[in-house]
Write a protein that holds these residues in place. Structure first.
Motif, PDB file in Angstrom:
ATOM      1  N   GLY A 153      15.019 -12.497  14.928  1.00 27.07           N
ATOM      2  CA  GLY A 153      13.509 -12.319  14.938  1.00 27.07           C
ATOM      3  C   GLY A 153      12.829 -12.545  13.573  1.00 27.07           C
ATOM      4  O   GLY A 153      11.729 -13.576  13.496  1.00 27.07           O
ATOM      5  N   VAL A 154      13.456 -11.955  12.442  1.00 30.90           N
ATOM      6  CA  VAL A 154      12.760 -12.238  11.098  1.00 30.90           C
ATOM      7  C   VAL A 154      12.806 -13.846  10.768  1.00 30.90           C
ATOM      8  O   VAL A 154      11.850 -14.379  10.230  1.00 30.90           O
ATOM      9  N   GLY A 155      13.901 -14.529  11.132  1.00 32.39           N
ATOM     10  CA  GLY A 155      14.008 -15.837  11.012  1.00 32.39           C
ATOM     11  C   GLY A 155      12.773 -16.854  11.570  1.00 32.39           C
ATOM     12  O   GLY A 155      12.333 -17.565  11.008  1.00 32.39           O
ATOM     13  N   VAL A 156      12.601 -16.096  12.659  1.00 32.70           N
ATOM     14  CA  VAL A 156      11.368 -17.114  13.417  1.00 32.70           C
ATOM     15  C   VAL A 156      10.234 -16.838  12.606  1.00 32.70           C
ATOM     16  O   VAL A 156       9.384 -17.903  12.253  1.00 32.70           O
ATOM     17  N   VAL A 157       9.853 -15.423  12.223  1.00 36.29           N
ATOM     18  CA  VAL A 157       8.711 -15.196  11.300  1.00 36.29           C
ATOM     19  C   VAL A 157       8.782 -15.861  10.028  1.00 36.29           C
ATOM     20  O   VAL A 157       7.889 -16.435   9.493  1.00 36.29           O
ATOM     21  N   GLY A 158       9.833 -15.984   9.377  1.00 38.54           N
ATOM     22  CA  GLY A 158      10.116 -16.692   8.070  1.00 38.54           C
ATOM     23  C   GLY A 158       9.617 -18.015   8.167  1.00 38.54           C
ATOM     24  O   GLY A 158       9.375 -18.785   7.318  1.00 38.54           O
ATOM     25  N   GLY A 159      10.290 -18.859   9.546  1.00 37.38           N
ATOM     26  CA  GLY A 159       9.878 -20.167   9.543  1.00 37.38           C
ATOM     27  C   GLY A 159       8.471 -20.359   9.659  1.00 37.38           C
ATOM     28  O   GLY A 159       7.935 -21.561   9.373  1.00 37.38           O
ATOM     29  N   ILE A 160       7.754 -19.404  10.390  1.00 34.87           N
ATOM     30  CA  ILE A 160       6.305 -19.617  10.682  1.00 34.87           C
ATOM     31  C   ILE A 160       5.592 -19.743   9.194  1.00 34.87           C
ATOM     32  O   ILE A 160       4.588 -20.376   8.968  1.00 34.87           O
ATOM     33  N   TYR A 161       6.080 -18.502   8.540  1.00 36.34           N
ATOM     34  CA  TYR A 161       5.057 -18.110   7.199  1.00 36.34           C
ATOM     35  C   TYR A 161       5.949 -18.680   6.037  1.00 36.34           C
ATOM     36  O   TYR A 161       5.273 -18.430   4.913  1.00 36.34           O
ATOM     37  N   GLY A 162       6.871 -19.413   5.960  1.00 36.35           N
ATOM     38  CA  GLY A 162       7.608 -19.773   4.630  1.00 36.35           C
ATOM     39  C   GLY A 162       8.060 -18.917   3.649  1.00 36.35           C
ATOM     40  O   GLY A 162       7.979 -18.912   2.683  1.00 36.35           O
ATOM     41  N   ILE A 163       8.343 -17.711   4.194  1.00 40.07           N
ATOM     42  CA  ILE A 163       9.027 -16.681   3.341  1.00 40.07           C
ATOM     43  C   ILE A 163      10.532 -16.162   3.578  1.00 40.07           C
ATOM     44  O   ILE A 163      11.285 -15.503   2.870  1.00 40.07           O
ATOM     45  N   GLY A 164      11.205 -17.386   4.277  1.00 39.61           N
ATOM     46  CA  GLY A 164      12.829 -17.286   4.351  1.00 39.61           C
ATOM     47  C   GLY A 164      13.411 -16.202   4.872  1.00 39.61           C
ATOM     48  O   GLY A 164      14.400 -16.293   5.241  1.00 39.61           O
ATOM     49  N   GLY A 165      12.716 -15.142   5.096  1.00 37.95           N
ATOM     50  CA  GLY A 165      13.013 -13.950   5.783  1.00 37.95           C
ATOM     51  C   GLY A 165      13.784 -13.210   5.082  1.00 37.95           C
ATOM     52  O   GLY A 165      13.484 -11.609   5.525  1.00 37.95           O
ATOM     53  N   GLY A 166      13.966 -13.033   3.862  1.00 38.41           N
ATOM     54  CA  GLY A 166      14.220 -12.065   2.773  1.00 38.41           C
ATOM     55  C   GLY A 166      13.145 -11.074   2.533  1.00 38.41           C
ATOM     56  O   GLY A 166      13.593  -9.643   2.532  1.00 38.41           O
ATOM     57  N   SER A 167      11.993 -11.408   2.567  1.00 40.72           N
ATOM     58  CA  SER A 167      10.946 -10.665   2.501  1.00 40.72           C
ATOM     59  C   SER A 167      10.686  -9.434   3.359  1.00 40.72           C
ATOM     60  O   SER A 167      10.240  -8.443   3.166  1.00 40.72           O
ATOM     61  N   LEU A 168      11.507  -9.819   4.567  1.00 43.61           N
ATOM     62  CA  LEU A 168      11.140  -8.927   5.921  1.00 43.61           C
ATOM     63  C   LEU A 168      12.507  -8.061   5.908  1.00 43.61           C
ATOM     64  O   LEU A 168      12.526  -6.900   6.228  1.00 43.61           O
ATOM     65  N   LEU A 169      13.500  -8.720   5.741  1.00 43.10           N
ATOM     66  CA  LEU A 169      14.923  -8.223   5.880  1.00 43.10           C
ATOM     67  C   LEU A 169      15.000  -7.103   4.779  1.00 43.10           C
ATOM     68  O   LEU A 169      15.555  -6.001   5.238  1.00 43.10           O
TER      69      LEU A 169
END
Length: 269
Positions: A153-169
């Motif tokens: 799920g975080v990967g999808v958000v990271g792909g949308i907003y360009g944050i790579g996922g780590g900022s949410l994980l």
């Protein structure tokens, strides 16, 4: 966007953001977005692949420092957390790239959705840092299946907003009780790998969609990334010297501040 002032601003912003956010496992890309949109004038949706380019260039500095250190959660050791996060986020970021380009290219919805994610996470993390007992307690570690689903799920958000996922994980896992010394290198490794996958996805979409602002702004992404490369190395070096509570509060505060900035910008549109 090749003028000296823009390039210098990009490099300085990347350095400062990476130095502040690397100790808690965040590349700084989520905070580079408002800089791109409000100061550098990068168009939508090019801000997203430009952020991913920043991640690709910036995160190796922090990862190199973690590799040289004695951090138990080094991404270059047998760390099951890193493996689960990478396997989950890579397919998510590719799908998120398609969603970003074809479904939500507009800047207002872009900001509001990110704010809706970061604001509760930041408040939750700050609250846990303030009320947590100083006594040592064993963390409640989520199962590999739960972490994998979260990473997707975080990967999808990271792909949308360009944050790579780590900022949410990172805030989610730290909020669940995992120590930042374990989460930070795993989250940064995930950010690096998913940013590579996302950058490739956006490049392919750009080739198939000529005339649109889909490709990254190379000068901004590379210069900000070079600044982040230095800042990330310095931030990783500072991490062992900062108390766990301070790191948790810092990450939560940065998430809240970023969310409020996005809401303010969206309301002004």
């Amino acid at each position: 966007m090749g003028d000296p002032v823009t390039l210098l601003t990009s490099a300085i912003a990347g350095l400062i953001l990476a130095m502040v956010t690397t100790p808690v496992g965040v590349s700084g890309a989520v905070f580079l977005l408002p800089v791109q949109l409000t100061i550098l004038g990068v168009p939508n949706p090019a801000v997203t692949p430009t952020n991913l380019l920043f991640n690709i260039v910036a995160t190796p500095g922090a990862l190199l420092r973690y590799r040289r250190g004695t951090t138990p959660g080094s991404p270059f050791r047998a760390n099951p957390l890193t493996k689960v996060l990478v396997v989950g986020t890579v397919p998510g970021v590719v799908f998120g790239s398609l969603v970003r380009v074809f479904l939500i290219p507009g800047p207002r919805l872009f900001r509001l959705v990110v704010a809706a994610i970061l604001l509760p996470l930041g408040l939750w993390l700050c609250g846990k840092a303030l009320i947590r007992s100083p006594a040592k307690r064993d963390p409640v570690v989520p199962s590999s299946l739960a972490i994998g689903a979260l990473a997707l799920g975080v990967g999808v958000v990271g792909g949308i907003y360009g944050i790579g996922g780590g900022s949410l994980l990172s805030p989610i896992l730290v909020g669940r009780g995992l120590p930042t010394r374990l989460v930070a290198p795993a989250a940064l490794t995930t950010t690096f790998v998913t940013s590579l996958a996302g950058a490739v996805a956006y490049s392919l979409i750009a080739l198939a969609s000529p005339g649109q602002h889909i490709a990254p702004v190379w000068a901004v992404g590379l210069l900000a990334g070079l600044g982040g490369l230095i800042g990330g190395y310095l931030g990783a070096r500072l991490q062992p010297k900062a108390p766990e509570t301070v790191l948790r509060t810092l990450l939560g505060s940065l998430a809240v501040a970023s969310a409020l900035l996005y809401i303010w910008q969206a309301l002004r549109m």
